[in-house]
Design a protein around this motif. Structure first.
Motif, PDB file in Angstrom:
ATOM      1  N   ARG A  81       0.530  -1.390   0.516  1.00  0.00           N
ATOM      2  CA  ARG A  81       0.499  -0.643   0.034  1.00  0.00           C
ATOM      3  C   ARG A  81       1.369   1.119  -0.021  1.00  0.00           C
ATOM      4  N   ARG A  82       2.218   1.118   0.749  1.00  0.00           N
ATOM      5  CA  ARG A  82       2.783   2.831   0.791  1.00  0.00           C
ATOM      6  C   ARG A  82       3.520   2.764  -0.664  1.00  0.00           C
ATOM      7  N   THR A  87       4.174   5.494  -5.329  1.00  0.00           N
ATOM      8  CA  THR A  87       4.387   5.870  -7.390  1.00  0.00           C
ATOM      9  C   THR A  87       3.055   6.896  -7.223  1.00  0.00           C
ATOM     10  N   GLU A  88       1.808   6.887  -7.240  1.00  0.00           N
ATOM     11  CA  GLU A  88       0.446   7.902  -6.934  1.00  0.00           C
ATOM     12  C   GLU A  88       1.395   9.349  -7.658  1.00  0.00           C
ATOM     13  N   THR A  91       3.383  10.088  -9.901  1.00  0.00           N
ATOM     14  CA  THR A  91       2.647  10.618 -11.070  1.00  0.00           C
ATOM     15  C   THR A  91       2.488  11.729 -11.161  1.00  0.00           C
ATOM     16  N   SER A  92       2.062  11.990  -9.742  1.00  0.00           N
ATOM     17  CA  SER A  92       0.929  13.244  -9.546  1.00  0.00           C
ATOM     18  C   SER A  92       1.554  14.651  -9.474  1.00  0.00           C
ATOM     19  N   GLU A  93       3.489  14.414  -9.302  1.00  0.00           N
ATOM     20  CA  GLU A  93       4.819  15.076  -9.275  1.00  0.00           C
ATOM     21  C   GLU A  93       5.133  15.856 -10.820  1.00  0.00           C
ATOM     22  N   ILE A 116      11.889   9.396  -5.212  1.00  0.00           N
ATOM     23  CA  ILE A 116      12.655   7.592  -5.579  1.00  0.00           C
ATOM     24  C   ILE A 116      13.855   7.485  -4.432  1.00  0.00           C
ATOM     25  N   MET A 117      14.153   8.733  -3.987  1.00  0.00           N
ATOM     26  CA  MET A 117      15.575   8.007  -2.941  1.00  0.00           C
ATOM     27  C   MET A 117      14.238   6.869  -1.377  1.00  0.00           C
ATOM     28  N   ALA A 118      13.415   7.219  -1.339  1.00  0.00           N
ATOM     29  CA  ALA A 118      12.257   6.270  -0.424  1.00  0.00           C
ATOM     30  C   ALA A 118      12.686   5.840  -0.772  1.00  0.00           C
TER      31      ALA A 118
END
Length: 126
Positions: A81-82, A87-88, A91-93, A116-118
């Motif tokens: 879920r995380r 990922t959402e 995509t928004s950014e 991306i790092m996370a």
């Protein structure tokens, strides 16, 4: 949507508590019980009438017993879920970059780098 998530959380927490206390637990879609009530032509709605209805439903339909999800599976579900949530956000950014002013683009890129790092950093839990 948040209300449904909270209800699901409390439903599962109560089911786990009752299961841990030694009770047999079934989780039934309320629509099934409502349909059962309609089949009995039941229109009265009080706590005592509802309790008797649920007892009759369980006696007649014998819903399957619920068992808690293994902790390892719950952890994997939470991680999935995380990941979906991050990922959402990414995509928004990325979509936001298409129309961003230079200042907002800089902030957005910084957030994307963080996301991306996370998602790529090995995170070990003790």
């Amino acid at each position: 949507m948040l209300v449904w998530k909270l209800l699901a959380f409390w439903r599962e927490a109560l089911a786990e508590f009752l299961y841990g206390a030694g009770f047999q637990v079934s989780i039934v879609n309320p629509a099934r019980i409502k349909g059962f009530a309609k089949s009995e032509l039941l229109r009265t709605k009080t706590d005592s009438v509802d309790a008797a209805l649920i007892a009759r439903f369980c006696a007649a339909m014998k819903p399957s017993l619920w068992t808690p999800t293994a902790p390892e599976v719950k952890e994997l579900q939470a991680l999935l879920r995380r990941l979906e949530s991050v990922t959402e956000m990414m995509t928004s950014e990325q979509n936001r970059l298409e129309t961003a002013t230079p200042t907002v683009a800089g902030l957005t890129l910084a957030h994307l780098e963080y996301l991306i790092m996370a998602t790529t950093t090995d995170q070990k839990t003790d």
